[in-house]
Write an enzyme that holds these catalytic residues in place. Structure first.
Site, PDB file in Angstrom:
ATOM      1  N   GLU A   1      -9.251  -5.405  -3.983  1.00 37.56           N
ATOM      2  CA  GLU A   1      -8.626  -4.167  -3.521  1.00 37.56           C
ATOM      3  C   GLU A   1      -9.662  -3.075  -3.284  1.00 37.56           C
ATOM      4  O   GLU A   1      -9.419  -2.131  -2.518  1.00 37.56           O
ATOM      5  CB  GLU A   1      -7.605  -3.662  -4.556  1.00 37.56           C
ATOM      6  CG  GLU A   1      -6.398  -4.550  -4.745  1.00 37.56           C
ATOM      7  CD  GLU A   1      -5.387  -4.458  -3.616  1.00 37.56           C
ATOM      8  OE1 GLU A   1      -5.675  -3.803  -2.591  1.00 37.56           O
ATOM      9  OE2 GLU A   1      -4.306  -5.058  -3.747  1.00 37.56           O
TER      10      GLU A   1
ATOM     11  N   SER B   1       0.839  -1.195   0.000  1.00 40.68           N
ATOM     12  CA  SER B   1       0.000   0.000   0.000  1.00 40.68           C
ATOM     13  C   SER B   1       0.876   1.249   0.000  1.00 40.68           C
ATOM     14  O   SER B   1       1.648   1.453  -0.933  1.00 40.68           O
ATOM     15  CB  SER B   1      -0.971  -0.050   1.186  1.00 40.68           C
ATOM     16  OG  SER B   1      -1.987   0.916   1.043  1.00 40.68           O
TER      17      SER B   1
ATOM     18  N   HIS C   1      -7.640  -5.652   0.495  1.00 37.93           N
ATOM     19  CA  HIS C   1      -6.415  -4.856   0.556  1.00 37.93           C
ATOM     20  C   HIS C   1      -5.670  -5.180   1.850  1.00 37.93           C
ATOM     21  O   HIS C   1      -6.230  -5.057   2.940  1.00 37.93           O
ATOM     22  CB  HIS C   1      -6.807  -3.371   0.525  1.00 37.93           C
ATOM     23  CG  HIS C   1      -5.662  -2.421   0.465  1.00 37.93           C
ATOM     24  ND1 HIS C   1      -4.871  -2.293  -0.650  1.00 37.93           N
ATOM     25  CD2 HIS C   1      -5.187  -1.532   1.365  1.00 37.93           C
ATOM     26  CE1 HIS C   1      -3.962  -1.354  -0.427  1.00 37.93           C
ATOM     27  NE2 HIS C   1      -4.125  -0.885   0.797  1.00 37.93           N
TER      28      HIS C   1
END
Length: 501
Positions: A307, A194, A399
């Protein structure tokens, strides 16, 4: 084969660490002076030397942030906070014969939450595979990413990305000291997820990071554009005015209590992208990759199957994105529907389109950038969900879900036998093996990673990707031209249509 002591000589002084079975661990090693007072919003300075033996047995304070937010979304409790947060942690096998590959981890959290000592990032299981693992804290939020005209007027080079400068300082410390911990300074893999992945990409584009690492792992990096300098300067002025400091001097800005920054509401909080236009990022990161001007090295890059799970955190209305297309770009919506056959529901279409535009496309862009400079690129698509969690994760891997598989910490962070099965743990071990294989072996001459299936790099002329998990189930499969038509389209429109506005 010798078993070294946990007593280690660094350039700053002697450290004493901990023994954790067959791994040695050092926590809270300073890699920079405390960036407080006159050192706030400046490049990190080398750490001060010490006399005697420093006990490296406790994780340091984290950068100021929202603790509840980090516990809910960032991987655990970040502990206490301080501006004095420039510390790193090292795991190394107790027994070692030769210099080992080094894996340096940059945590995620939108550049506003996270810490190197969180449970998912425990380096023990990777170190047991024969690598040295480094995790670190860096400045977050406004303490790490800030622009203001008063700071621009100071002497010296223009800097806004202080968090990235911290990461560079940690890499420089690794270059100077990691041999004492058994690591090979000429085989350093920089890895992150990320915002950590976004940091890796930024450092691959930064002239200041040249030569400090030799390989890169990019997990769930995103395509949001960097924040333009002019916008960042205006935001800095608005923030100062909000804190009753219009036309503030640099000194007055540095006197603002650190705890005031993390709790600021929108629009005064920071965004999840670095600032372009300083000495760290003279050019937008995406432009550097589009031009094939990134630092040359092997890359492993990929993203997860759901995601879009993170979009809600940023307030993105998935169905609303499709409805907006229907109002404003009917032709574009028609083309997108051709690319997503069978997806009729606006929410599901929005979920997949937002996922691919913001995340999946980046792997395709980086693959092509790597091919332009004749460097290998391993791409993946992570779609495994723990057996007991299939009803929770209806649309695939969220995610951040891959992180405990990469570190093989799944059993640690989820000790309940009801949650983690032997199959889950075995799968995590296989994922971690691939990551270590990349750190150990990947090179321009070694373009296939060994594992349950042979994982070939997408070298020039080949568009290949490894599916890690198949429809949420265990399995590995190499696929050619994965989502090629979608990703080619989104690459063309990405620079104009990916934003949080």
């Amino acid at each position: 084969m010798q078993t070294p002591s946990t007593r280690v000589e660094t350039q700053q002084g002697t450290l004493s660490g901990l023994v954790d079975e067959d791994v040695h661990l050092w926590r809270g090693i300073p890699y920079g002076r405390a960036p407080i007072g006159s050192l706030r919003w400046r490049a990190p300075q080398p750490p001060a030397p010490w006399v005697g033996i420093r006990q490296a047995d406790t994780f340091s304070a984290s950068s100021w942030q929202n603790s509840e937010y980090c516990q809910e979304l960032g991987g655990g409790d970040p502990g206490r906070f301080s501006e004095d947060c420039l510390y790193l942690n090292i795991w190394s096998p107790a027994e070692r014969t030769a210099a080992l590959p080094v894996m340096v981890w940059l945590h995620g959290g939108g550049f506003t939450i996270g810490a190197g000592g969180l449970p998912p990032y425990d380096g023990k299981a990777l170190a047991q595979r024969g690598v040295v693992v480094v995790t670190l804290n860096y400045r977050l939020g406004h303490l790490g990413f800030f622009a203001h005209p008063a700071l621009d007027e100071e002497e010296g080079e223009r800097l806004y990305n202080f968090g990235l400068m911290d990461q560079i300082a940690a890499l420089r410390w690794v270059q100077n000291n990691i041999a004492a911990f058994g690591g090979d300074r000429d085989n350093v893999t920089l890895m992150g997820e990320s915002a950590g992945a976004r940091s890796v990409l930024s450092l691959m584009a930064s002239p200041k990071a040249s030569g400090l690492f030799q390989k890169a792992i990019i997990q769930s990096g995103y395509t949001l554009p960097d924040l333009p300098r002019e916008t960042a300067l205006a935001r800095g002025e608005h923030l100062a005015a909000h804190l009753n400091l219009p036309n503030a001097s640099a000194q007055r800005l540095r006197e603002i209590p650190a705890e005031l920054f993390w709790s600021l509401p929108a629009p005064y909080n920071t965004g999840p992208a670095p600032i372009v236009g300083d000495a760290v990022l003279p050019q937008p990161m995406l432009d550097v990759f589009f031009a094939g001007k990134q630092h040359a090295m092997p890359v492993l890059i990929g993203s997860n199957s759901d995601e879009a799970s993170v979009m809600a955190v940023f307030g993105v209305d998935l169905a609303g994105q499709i409805q907006k297309l229907r109002r404003e770009r009917r032709l574009g919506l028609g083309l997108i529907k051709l690319l997503y056959p069978g997806v009729k529901d606006d929410v599901e279409l929005g979920r997949q389109v937002c996922r691919d535009m913001a995340f999946t496309t980046l792997g395709y862009v980086v693959m092509q950038a790597q091919q332009r400079i004749n460097q290998p690129c391993w791409r993946y698509w992570f779609d495994y969900v723990a057996e007991a969690e299939h009803e929770t994760y209806l649309h695939g891997a969220w995610h951040g879900n891959e992180v405990p598989y990469v570190f093989d910490t799944l059993g640690q962070i989820s000790p309940s036998r009801d949650y983690v099965t032997e199959s889950d743990l075995a799968f995590a071990g296989q994922v971690a093996d691939y990551w270590v294989s990349f750190a150990r072996d990947a090179s321009i001459n070694h373009t296939v990673l060994s594992g349950p299936v042979r994982w070939p790099a997408a070298v020039r002329g080949r568009d290949r990707l490894l599916r890690i998990g198949i429809h949420k189930q265990a399995g590995f499969k190499v696929e050619n031209r994965f989502m090629r038509a979608r990703l080619a389209l989104f690459k063309r429109v990405m620079k104009h249509h990916v934003s949080l506005d």
